[in-house]
Motif scaffolding. Structure first.
Motif, mmCIF file in Angstrom:
data_model
loop_
_atom_site.group_PDB
_atom_site.id
_atom_site.type_symbol
_atom_site.label_atom_id
_atom_site.label_comp_id
_atom_site.label_asym_id
_atom_site.label_seq_id
_atom_site.Cartn_x
_atom_site.Cartn_y
_atom_site.Cartn_z
ATOM 1 N N CYS A 20 0.861 -1.176 0.000
ATOM 2 C CA CYS A 20 0.000 0.000 0.000
ATOM 3 C C CYS A 20 0.903 1.232 0.000
ATOM 4 O O CYS A 20 1.922 1.242 0.697
ATOM 5 C CB CYS A 20 -0.879 -0.040 1.250
ATOM 6 S SG CYS A 20 -2.155 1.203 1.303
ATOM 7 N N PRO A 21 0.577 2.269 -0.776
ATOM 8 C CA PRO A 21 1.394 3.476 -0.750
ATOM 9 C C PRO A 21 1.556 3.999 0.675
ATOM 10 O O PRO A 21 0.650 3.860 1.509
ATOM 11 C CB PRO A 21 0.594 4.467 -1.603
ATOM 12 C CG PRO A 21 -0.281 3.619 -2.460
ATOM 13 C CD PRO A 21 -0.576 2.382 -1.652
ATOM 14 N N GLY A 22 2.709 4.579 0.969
ATOM 15 C CA GLY A 22 3.031 5.016 2.311
ATOM 16 C C GLY A 22 2.075 6.025 2.922
ATOM 17 O O GLY A 22 1.959 6.111 4.137
ATOM 18 N N ASP A 23 1.355 6.763 2.092
ATOM 19 C CA ASP A 23 0.433 7.772 2.623
ATOM 20 C C ASP A 23 -0.979 7.227 2.807
ATOM 21 O O ASP A 23 -1.907 7.977 3.079
ATOM 22 C CB ASP A 23 0.404 8.998 1.716
ATOM 23 C CG ASP A 23 -0.108 8.691 0.310
ATOM 24 O OD1 ASP A 23 -0.004 7.520 -0.119
ATOM 25 O OD2 ASP A 23 -0.602 9.619 -0.344
ATOM 26 N N ARG A 24 -1.137 5.905 2.672
ATOM 27 C CA ARG A 24 -2.466 5.289 2.807
ATOM 28 C C ARG A 24 -2.386 4.081 3.729
ATOM 29 O O ARG A 24 -1.326 3.541 3.976
ATOM 30 C CB ARG A 24 -2.969 4.850 1.446
ATOM 31 C CG ARG A 24 -3.119 6.031 0.514
ATOM 32 C CD ARG A 24 -4.000 5.712 -0.659
ATOM 33 N NE ARG A 24 -4.200 6.906 -1.434
ATOM 34 C CZ ARG A 24 -3.537 7.184 -2.544
ATOM 35 N NH1 ARG A 24 -2.663 6.332 -3.009
ATOM 36 N NH2 ARG A 24 -3.769 8.297 -3.191
ATOM 37 N N GLU A 25 -3.548 3.634 4.194
ATOM 38 C CA GLU A 25 -3.615 2.436 5.024
ATOM 39 C C GLU A 25 -4.458 1.377 4.321
ATOM 40 O O GLU A 25 -5.407 1.696 3.614
ATOM 41 C CB GLU A 25 -4.251 2.770 6.374
ATOM 42 C CG GLU A 25 -3.412 3.691 7.228
ATOM 43 C CD GLU A 25 -4.041 3.894 8.584
ATOM 44 O OE1 GLU A 25 -4.093 2.915 9.354
ATOM 45 O OE2 GLU A 25 -4.482 5.018 8.850
ATOM 46 N N ARG A 26 -4.108 0.120 4.559
ATOM 47 C CA ARG A 26 -4.873 -0.986 3.984
ATOM 48 C C ARG A 26 -6.244 -1.088 4.635
ATOM 49 O O ARG A 26 -6.400 -0.833 5.818
ATOM 50 C CB ARG A 26 -4.135 -2.310 4.220
ATOM 51 C CG ARG A 26 -2.946 -2.478 3.366
ATOM 52 C CD ARG A 26 -2.101 -3.676 3.678
ATOM 53 N NE ARG A 26 -2.765 -4.885 4.130
ATOM 54 C CZ ARG A 26 -2.127 -6.018 4.360
ATOM 55 N NH1 ARG A 26 -0.830 -6.107 4.188
ATOM 56 N NH2 ARG A 26 -2.783 -7.074 4.775
ATOM 57 N N ILE A 27 -7.222 -1.498 3.863
ATOM 58 C CA ILE A 27 -8.563 -1.763 4.383
ATOM 59 C C ILE A 27 -8.793 -3.275 4.450
ATOM 60 O O ILE A 27 -9.459 -3.778 5.336
ATOM 61 C CB ILE A 27 -9.656 -1.098 3.504
ATOM 62 C CG1 ILE A 27 -9.487 0.409 3.496
ATOM 63 C CG2 ILE A 27 -11.044 -1.496 3.968
ATOM 64 C CD1 ILE A 27 -9.702 1.084 4.825
ATOM 65 N N ASP A 28 -8.237 -4.015 3.506
ATOM 66 C CA ASP A 28 -8.360 -5.478 3.475
ATOM 67 C C ASP A 28 -9.809 -5.928 3.399
ATOM 68 O O ASP A 28 -10.274 -6.750 4.186
ATOM 69 C CB ASP A 28 -7.643 -6.113 4.669
ATOM 70 C CG ASP A 28 -6.145 -5.873 4.622
ATOM 71 O OD1 ASP A 28 -5.527 -6.270 3.621
ATOM 72 O OD2 ASP A 28 -5.604 -5.274 5.570
ATOM 73 N N TYR A 29 -10.514 -5.407 2.414
ATOM 74 C CA TYR A 29 -11.887 -5.836 2.174
ATOM 75 C C TYR A 29 -11.918 -7.307 1.752
ATOM 76 O O TYR A 29 -12.806 -8.055 2.128
ATOM 77 C CB TYR A 29 -12.534 -4.959 1.099
ATOM 78 C CG TYR A 29 -13.886 -5.440 0.672
ATOM 79 C CD1 TYR A 29 -14.972 -5.330 1.525
ATOM 80 C CD2 TYR A 29 -14.077 -6.037 -0.570
ATOM 81 C CE1 TYR A 29 -16.220 -5.796 1.159
ATOM 82 C CE2 TYR A 29 -15.326 -6.498 -0.952
ATOM 83 C CZ TYR A 29 -16.389 -6.376 -0.088
ATOM 84 O OH TYR A 29 -17.611 -6.848 -0.449
ATOM 85 N N ARG A 30 -10.942 -7.690 0.943
ATOM 86 C CA ARG A 30 -10.770 -9.081 0.522
ATOM 87 C C ARG A 30 -9.325 -9.470 0.766
ATOM 88 O O ARG A 30 -8.449 -8.625 0.783
ATOM 89 C CB ARG A 30 -11.047 -9.256 -0.971
ATOM 90 C CG ARG A 30 -12.478 -9.144 -1.353
ATOM 91 C CD ARG A 30 -12.674 -9.860 -2.687
ATOM 92 N NE ARG A 30 -14.023 -9.755 -3.150
ATOM 93 C CZ ARG A 30 -14.997 -10.586 -2.808
ATOM 94 N NH1 ARG A 30 -14.765 -11.565 -2.001
ATOM 95 N NH2 ARG A 30 -16.199 -10.436 -3.292
ATOM 96 N N TYR A 31 -9.096 -10.755 0.907
ATOM 97 C CA TYR A 31 -7.722 -11.252 0.957
ATOM 98 C C TYR A 31 -7.625 -12.332 -0.101
ATOM 99 O O TYR A 31 -8.279 -13.375 -0.003
ATOM 100 C CB TYR A 31 -7.359 -11.814 2.330
ATOM 101 C CG TYR A 31 -5.863 -11.956 2.464
ATOM 102 C CD1 TYR A 31 -5.116 -10.963 3.071
ATOM 103 C CD2 TYR A 31 -5.199 -13.051 1.926
ATOM 104 C CE1 TYR A 31 -3.740 -11.052 3.157
ATOM 105 C CE2 TYR A 31 -3.826 -13.153 2.003
ATOM 106 C CZ TYR A 31 -3.104 -12.156 2.617
ATOM 107 O OH TYR A 31 -1.739 -12.242 2.697
ATOM 108 N N VAL A 32 -6.812 -12.063 -1.116
ATOM 109 C CA VAL A 32 -6.740 -12.940 -2.279
ATOM 110 C C VAL A 32 -5.324 -13.475 -2.430
ATOM 111 O O VAL A 32 -4.360 -12.715 -2.404
ATOM 112 C CB VAL A 32 -7.169 -12.193 -3.559
ATOM 113 C CG1 VAL A 32 -7.057 -13.090 -4.780
ATOM 114 C CG2 VAL A 32 -8.592 -11.668 -3.406
#
Length: 128
Positions: A44-56
């Motif tokens: 994930c870009p450093g200025d954003r956080e993961r949401i992890d709606y799906r894990y594929v």
């Protein structure tokens, strides 16, 4: 409706908690993927956080894993039911076909218990 709006508002209040739980689950899957020599969630870009709606995960044993999961009471799925070009009857799209044939979506819903998560990880490890 008013009922749906009330439910939506209640869920929005819990959003940070739900996202945090998904992150914990995703981290456990990341660890499993690394143990099995696979790549986990994309960076994930450093200025954003993961949401992890799906894990594929990508696997060459998709149907085998889905079938084994079904037998064990675990709902592994494809991330999409059917690629759009198939609905439209369009030929080609080899990258989409490859993704459809190898993409495995793991359960990541926030109410997944630690016991259920451990069962999934223990079940998947020998299959990956």
């Amino acid at each position: 409706t008013g009922l749906q709006a009330a439910l939506g508002i209640a869920q929005l209040r819990r959003l940070p908690e739900l996202i945090a739980r998904r992150r914990v689950i995703a981290q456990r899957y990341d660890n499993l993927a690394r143990e099995c020599g696979l790549s986990g969630s994309p960076a994930c870009p450093g200025d954003r956080e993961r949401i992890d709606y799906r894990y594929v995960l990508r696997t060459d044993r998709l149907e085998e894993i889905i079938s084994a999961g079904r037998a064990a009471g675990i709902a592994y799925r494809r991330p999409v039911f059917k690629p759009l070009h198939r609905y439209l009857g369009l030929p080609g799209y080899p990258q989409t076909e490859a993704a459809f044939d190898h993409a495995l979506s793991l359960p990541i819903y926030p109410s997944l218990s630690e016991v259920e998560l451990s069962k999934i990880i223990d079940h998947l490890k020998p299959l990956l």
